[in-house]
Enzyme design. Structure first.
Site, PDB file in Angstrom:
ATOM      1  N   GLU A 134     -16.235 -11.605   3.540  1.00 29.27           N
ATOM      2  CA  GLU A 134     -14.870 -10.725   3.019  1.00 29.27           C
ATOM      3  C   GLU A 134     -13.605 -12.205   2.663  1.00 29.27           C
ATOM      4  O   GLU A 134     -13.925 -11.737   1.011  1.00 29.27           O
ATOM      5  CB  GLU A 134     -13.671 -10.115   3.360  1.00 29.27           C
ATOM      6  CG  GLU A 134     -12.478 -10.051   2.672  1.00 29.27           C
ATOM      7  CD  GLU A 134     -11.933  -8.990   3.810  1.00 29.27           C
ATOM      8  OE1 GLU A 134     -10.916  -7.677   3.341  1.00 29.27           O
ATOM      9  OE2 GLU A 134     -11.048 -10.184   5.012  1.00 29.27           O
ATOM     10  N   GLU A 146     -13.694 -13.415  -5.647  1.00 25.70           N
ATOM     11  CA  GLU A 146     -12.604 -12.331  -6.313  1.00 25.70           C
ATOM     12  C   GLU A 146     -10.986 -12.970  -5.786  1.00 25.70           C
ATOM     13  O   GLU A 146     -10.344 -12.622  -5.672  1.00 25.70           O
ATOM     14  CB  GLU A 146     -12.082 -11.131  -6.407  1.00 25.70           C
ATOM     15  CG  GLU A 146     -12.559 -10.240  -5.071  1.00 25.70           C
ATOM     16  CD  GLU A 146     -13.373 -10.026  -4.997  1.00 25.70           C
ATOM     17  OE1 GLU A 146     -14.937 -10.780  -5.309  1.00 25.70           O
ATOM     18  OE2 GLU A 146     -14.306  -8.869  -4.801  1.00 25.70           O
ATOM     19  N   CYS A 163     -10.294  -1.596  14.239  1.00 25.37           N
ATOM     20  CA  CYS A 163     -10.502  -2.846  14.878  1.00 25.37           C
ATOM     21  C   CYS A 163     -11.263  -3.031  16.533  1.00 25.37           C
ATOM     22  O   CYS A 163     -12.059  -4.092  16.404  1.00 25.37           O
ATOM     23  CB  CYS A 163      -9.715  -3.761  14.260  1.00 25.37           C
ATOM     24  SG  CYS A 163      -9.362  -3.802  12.105  1.00 25.37           S
ATOM     25  N   CYS A 166      -8.313  -2.057   4.327  1.00 22.64           N
ATOM     26  CA  CYS A 166      -7.957  -2.765   5.226  1.00 22.64           C
ATOM     27  C   CYS A 166      -9.579  -3.712   6.106  1.00 22.64           C
ATOM     28  O   CYS A 166      -9.944  -4.549   6.211  1.00 22.64           O
ATOM     29  CB  CYS A 166      -7.683  -2.615   5.637  1.00 22.64           C
ATOM     30  SG  CYS A 166      -5.660  -2.208   5.170  1.00 22.64           S
ATOM     31  N   LYS A 173     -15.121 -10.246   7.933  1.00 15.95           N
ATOM     32  CA  LYS A 173     -14.105 -10.473   7.824  1.00 15.95           C
ATOM     33  C   LYS A 173     -14.810 -12.113   7.012  1.00 15.95           C
ATOM     34  O   LYS A 173     -14.395 -13.010   5.803  1.00 15.95           O
ATOM     35  CB  LYS A 173     -13.391 -10.692   9.079  1.00 15.95           C
ATOM     36  CG  LYS A 173     -12.743  -9.873   8.718  1.00 15.95           C
ATOM     37  CD  LYS A 173     -11.109  -9.418   7.710  1.00 15.95           C
ATOM     38  CE  LYS A 173     -10.842  -8.337   8.120  1.00 15.95           C
ATOM     39  NZ  LYS A 173     -10.489  -8.173   7.078  1.00 15.95           N
ATOM     40  N   GLU A 219       1.928   1.261  -2.867  1.00 15.61           N
ATOM     41  CA  GLU A 219       0.702   1.909  -4.012  1.00 15.61           C
ATOM     42  C   GLU A 219       1.005   3.629  -3.804  1.00 15.61           C
ATOM     43  O   GLU A 219       0.322   4.123  -5.212  1.00 15.61           O
ATOM     44  CB  GLU A 219      -0.631   1.058  -3.706  1.00 15.61           C
ATOM     45  CG  GLU A 219      -1.557   1.561  -4.898  1.00 15.61           C
ATOM     46  CD  GLU A 219      -3.150   0.837  -4.682  1.00 15.61           C
ATOM     47  OE1 GLU A 219      -2.549   0.172  -3.300  1.00 15.61           O
ATOM     48  OE2 GLU A 219      -3.594   1.319  -5.014  1.00 15.61           O
ATOM     49  N   SER A 246      -7.577   1.876  -2.417  1.00 17.25           N
ATOM     50  CA  SER A 246      -6.364   0.931  -2.530  1.00 17.25           C
ATOM     51  C   SER A 246      -6.271  -0.792  -3.217  1.00 17.25           C
ATOM     52  O   SER A 246      -7.818  -0.316  -3.060  1.00 17.25           O
ATOM     53  CB  SER A 246      -5.180   0.330  -1.448  1.00 17.25           C
ATOM     54  OG  SER A 246      -4.641  -0.516  -1.413  1.00 17.25           O
ATOM     55  N   GLU A 302       0.944  -1.360  -0.392  1.00 17.72           N
ATOM     56  CA  GLU A 302      -0.012   0.098   0.283  1.00 17.72           C
ATOM     57  C   GLU A 302       1.183   1.016  -0.153  1.00 17.72           C
ATOM     58  O   GLU A 302       0.872   2.193  -0.448  1.00 17.72           O
ATOM     59  CB  GLU A 302      -1.559  -0.115   1.294  1.00 17.72           C
ATOM     60  CG  GLU A 302      -2.108   0.788   0.374  1.00 17.72           C
ATOM     61  CD  GLU A 302      -3.521   0.637   2.360  1.00 17.72           C
ATOM     62  OE1 GLU A 302      -4.294   0.208   1.567  1.00 17.72           O
ATOM     63  OE2 GLU A 302      -3.151   1.099   3.684  1.00 17.72           O
TER      64      GLU A 302
END
Ligand code: SF4
Ligand code: SF4
Ligand code: SF4
Length: 594
Positions: free
Chosen positions: A365, A370, A521, A303, A362, A286, A323, A283
Site C-alpha cells: 500500500e 496514488e 488487524c 482500511c 501495508k 462519506e 469508501s 468515512e
C-alpha cells in the site's frame, strides 16, 4: 443439539470425545501435544509430514493422528520407541534437503522445524541431499520474500490462501523432487493475484515465506542527522509487540512500546490512531452523504490493503462500493508531510515516515502510485520537479520487524517505563483503538455517524453485535427513525460471501466492514508467530480493555482532530481532504495489472 460422544483409550487413559474428532485432537484434550509440521488448526490436516504418527492397537502400521479419526474402543499409544524413531526418521528425511542456514534466517529461534529437531533430539541427518540445484528466491512481491529451498512442502500456505482467503494465489506444482510451491505460470508472487495479506507467512513452519524486511533502511534513516524520521504505530501493535518480546499473549504494552520506539532514536513517536479518528470523520461523513444523496450502497470500508487488492482483482466491477477514504496509515503520512511539516517548520523532503503495522500488505500500500498526495501539495511552493516526488509513507515495518529492531539494539522491553506519544499526531480516542479488532471500524463509525446525524448523545456506545470472532456479523442500528443494516466480515473467504450478494443485487446492507485477516488487524500477517484463534481472542480482549480506559471514546470528540479541521482541513470531505485523504482504485481483474 449435543453431539454424540465416543470413548477411546489414550496411553491408558479413558477419553470421551465428540464423534468425528481426530486422534490428534483427542490427544490434545488429555494434555498430550503430538508434534506436527503440516497440520493447521481449524484449516487443514494434510498428513504430509508424517511427524504426528501414533500406534493403534491391532494396526500393523503407524497412523497419522492429524487425519486418523478417533473411534469407539480404540487404544492409542503416543509414546514408544517405534514412534520416536519413526518421527526422527521423517524429520531427518526433511532435513536432508533443507539448507541449514539458521544463523542468517528470519525465523531463527522462532522456527517450528528447528524447534522440532531440538525436541526430537535430531542433530544431523543420516541421509544425503537428493535435490541437486538451489532454487532462486522469489523477490517479486513488495511485501513478501519466498525461499523455496527452505520449503518443506507442508501445504499450510496453500491451504490458508485457498480456504481462509479464497485467493488461490499459490499451489504445489511439479512432482517428486521437482515439487515446489508456485504461482500461476511460476511468475512470482508479485505477478499474481496475491493480496499480500501475509497469512501464509504466519502459518509457514519455516523461513520459506517471510516479510520483505526494511529494517536496514530504517536504521540508516534514523541515524542520518539530515533527516527527521518519525514513526506511527497501528492499534494492533500495542497488543502484539509484547508477545514478540517474551510477554504473555495479548499483553497490552502501549506505554512501553512508545518508550522502546523513542530508545530506537525516532525523532517523534506518533500514533496511527490519530489518523484512525480522522478516517472515521471522513468515512462517517462519506456514509452519511451517500445515504442522504443516493450514492452507491452498501459502502464498504477501505482500511485493509489486502482487502483492497482482493476486490480489485476479483470484483473489479464493484469498486464504486468502496469508501474513497485512504487507510489510517496513508492519511497519517499525508498529514505528517503537510500539516505537521508546516506546523513544525520542517522541509517535507527531509521527513521520513515509518509505519509499524500488523500487516504485510501495508508495504504494498505504501508503494502504490496514488499514495503521494503530500508531494502535490508542496510541489509549487518548493518548486520541486517530478524527479523529487516522494511518497507519503516511506517504510512500513511489521510487528515482527519492530521486535527484531528492539532485540538488535538490546532493548530490555519488559523493564521499559510507560511513556506517552508525542503531539499533535499522537492524540486519539477509544474509537481509534478498536480499529485493531474485527468490527472496530464499524463500531467507531457508528459512534460518530449516530451522533452527527441525530445530534443526540448515544446512551451506550458499545455496539456488541459487531464484536467477536464470528466470520460474518450483522446488526441493525436505529439512527433516529432510520434503521441502518450493517455487516462485518473478516478473512477474505467471508468477504467473498458478502461480495456475491452485491453481485447478485441481494445485499441487504447499507454499510460493510471488511478486514482481510482473521480477527482483523490483530491477526494480521505481520503479527508475532504464533498467531491462532486463542491468541487472537486475547489480543481482542486487550483492545477492548484499552478502549474502555480512554476518557474520550468517539472520534469526533478528539480535540486534536477538531484542531486539524479548524486550522488546516476546514471540514470533512472538503477540498483539502479530497486531495490528501481520499483515493481511487484500479480495476485489476485476475490477469493484472498486479
Ligand atoms: S527455516 Fe528454520 S531450520 Fe531452516 S534455516 Fe531457517 S531457522 Fe534454520
Ligand atoms: S500473502 Fe495472502 S494472498 Fe498472498 S499467497 Fe500468502 S496467503 Fe495467499
Ligand atoms: S512455503 Fe512454508 S507453508 Fe508453504 S509449503 Fe513451504 S514450508 Fe509449508
Amino acid at each position: 443439539m449435543a453431539k454424540e460422544k465416543i470413548e477411546l483409550t489414550i496411553d491408558g487413559q479413558i477419553v470421551s470425545v465428540e464423534k468425528g474428532t481426530t486422534i490428534l485432537e483427542a490427544c490434545r484434550q488429555v494434555g498430550i501435544k503430538i508434534p506436527t509440521l503440516c497440520h493447521l488448526d481449524e484449516v487443514s490436516s494434510h498428513g504430509s509430514c508424517g511427524i504426528c504418527v501414533v500406534e493403534i492397537k491391532n494396526s500393523k502400521r503407524l497412523v497419522r493422528s492429524c487425519t486418523g479419526i478417533a473411534l469407539p474402543g480404540m487404544e492409542v499409544t503416543t509414546n514408544s520407541e517405534r514412534i520416536r524413531s519413526s518421527r526422527k526418521l521423517n524429520l531427518e528425511l526433511i532435513l536432508a534437503n533443507h539448507p541449514l542456514e539458521c544463523l542468517s534466517c528470519e525465523r531463527n529461534l522462532n522456527c517450528e522445524l528447528q524447534n522440532l529437531a531440538k525436541q526430537l533430539g535430531v542433530k544431523e541427518s543420516r541421509f544425503q541431499r537428493t535435490k541437486k540445484k538451489l532454487i532462486p528466491l522469489d523477490w517479486s512481491s513488495s511485501s513478501l520474500v519466498r525461499d523455496p529451498n527452505k520449503c518443506i512442502l507442508c501445504n499450510r500456505c496453500v491451504e490458508v490462501c485457498a480456504q481462509v482467503q479464497s485467493v488461490h494465489a499459490i499451489d504445489i506444482a511439479g512432482r517428486g523432487l521437482g515439487s515446489k510451491v508456485s504461482t500461476f505460470l511460476d511468475k512470482g508472487l508479485g505477478y499474481s493475484v496475491c493480496t499480500n495479506c501475509g497469512q501464509c507467512s504466519l502459518v509457514c513452519p519455516t523461513g520459506a515465506i517471510v516479510e520483505r524486511s526494511h529494517i536496514e533502511e530504517v536504521f540508516k534513516d534514523i541515524s542520518n542527522p539530515e533527516l527527521f524520521t518519525i514513526v506511527q504505530t497501528a492499534p494492533a501493535i500495542r497488543v502484539g509487540i509484547g508477545e514478540a518480546m517474551g510477554m504473555p499473549y495479548g499483553a497490552l504494552v502501549t506505554g512501553q512500546m512508545v518508550a522502546g520506539l523513542r530508545r530506537l532514536g525516532f525523532y517523534k513517536v506518533f500514533d496511527t490512531q490519530f489518523a484512525a479518528d480522522l478516517t472515521i470523520m471522513e468515512e462517517g461523513h462519506e456514509l452519511i452523504k451517500r445515504i442522504q444523496e443516493g450514492g452507491t450502497l452498501p459502502m464498504i470500508t477501505s482500511c485493509s490493503p489486502g482487502w483492497i487488492k482482493y476486490i480489485e482483482h476479483f470484483y473489479p466491477e464493484q469498486l464504486d462500493h468502496l469508501s474513497t477514504c485512504k487507510s489510517p496509515q496513508q492519511m497519517f503520512g499525508a498529514i505528517a508531510k503537510t500539516f505537521y511539516a508546516k506546523q513544525a517548520g520542517l522541509d517535507p523532503r527531509k521527513i521520513r515516515v515509518v509505519s509499524i503495522m500488523p500487516c504485510t500488505a501495508k508495504k504494498f500500500e505504501a508503494g502504490r502510485n496514488e499514495m503521494d498526495g503530500a508531494f502535490d501539495f508542496w510541489k509549487e511552493e518548493l518548486k520541486a520537479d517530478e524527479s523529487e516526488r516522494f511518497a507519503d509513507v516511506d517504510y512500513a515495518l511489521t510487528t515482527r520487524e519492530l521486535a527484531s529492531m528492539f532485540k538488535r539494539v538490546g532493548i530490555e522491553f519488559s523493564s521499559l517505563p510507560d511513556e506517552n506519544f508525542d503531539n499533535p499526531l499522537g492524540s486519539s480516542t477509544g474509537a481509534a483503538v478498536i480499529f485493531g479488532a474485527t468490527g472496530g471500524v464499524m463500531e467507531a463509525a457508528l459512534r460518530t455517524a449516530y451522533e452527527v446525524l441525530t445530534k443526540k448523545s448515544l446512551s451506550s456506545i458499545d455496539f456488541m453485535d459487531v464484536r467477536g470472532m464470528e466470520g460474518i456479523k450483522e446488526a441493525t442500528v436505529m439512527i433516529g427513525e432510520m434503521p441502518l443494516k450493517v455487516a462485518v466480515a473478516h478473512s477474505l473467504s467471508h468477504a467473498k460471501k458478502l461480495m456475491e450478494q452485491i453481485n447478485n443485487k441481494t445485499s441487504p446492507y447499507a454499510f460493510i466492514e471488511v478486514m482481510a485477516c482473521p480477527g482483523g488487524c490483530l491477526g494480521g500477517g505481520g503479527q508475532p508467530i504464533p498467531t491462532n484463534s486463542e491468541i487472537r481472542k486475547k489480543r481482542a480482549e486487550s483492545i477492548y480493555l484499552e478502549d474502555s480506559n480512554y476518557a474520550i471514546r468517539k472520534s469526533h470528540e478528539n480535540p486534536s482532530i477538531r484542531a486539524l479541521y479548524e486550522e488546516f482541513l476546514t471540514h470533512p470531505l472538503g477540498e483539502r481532504s479530497h486531495h490528501l485523504l481520499h483515493t481511487s482504485y484500479t480495476k485489476r481483474g485476475e490477469y493484472g495489472p498486479f
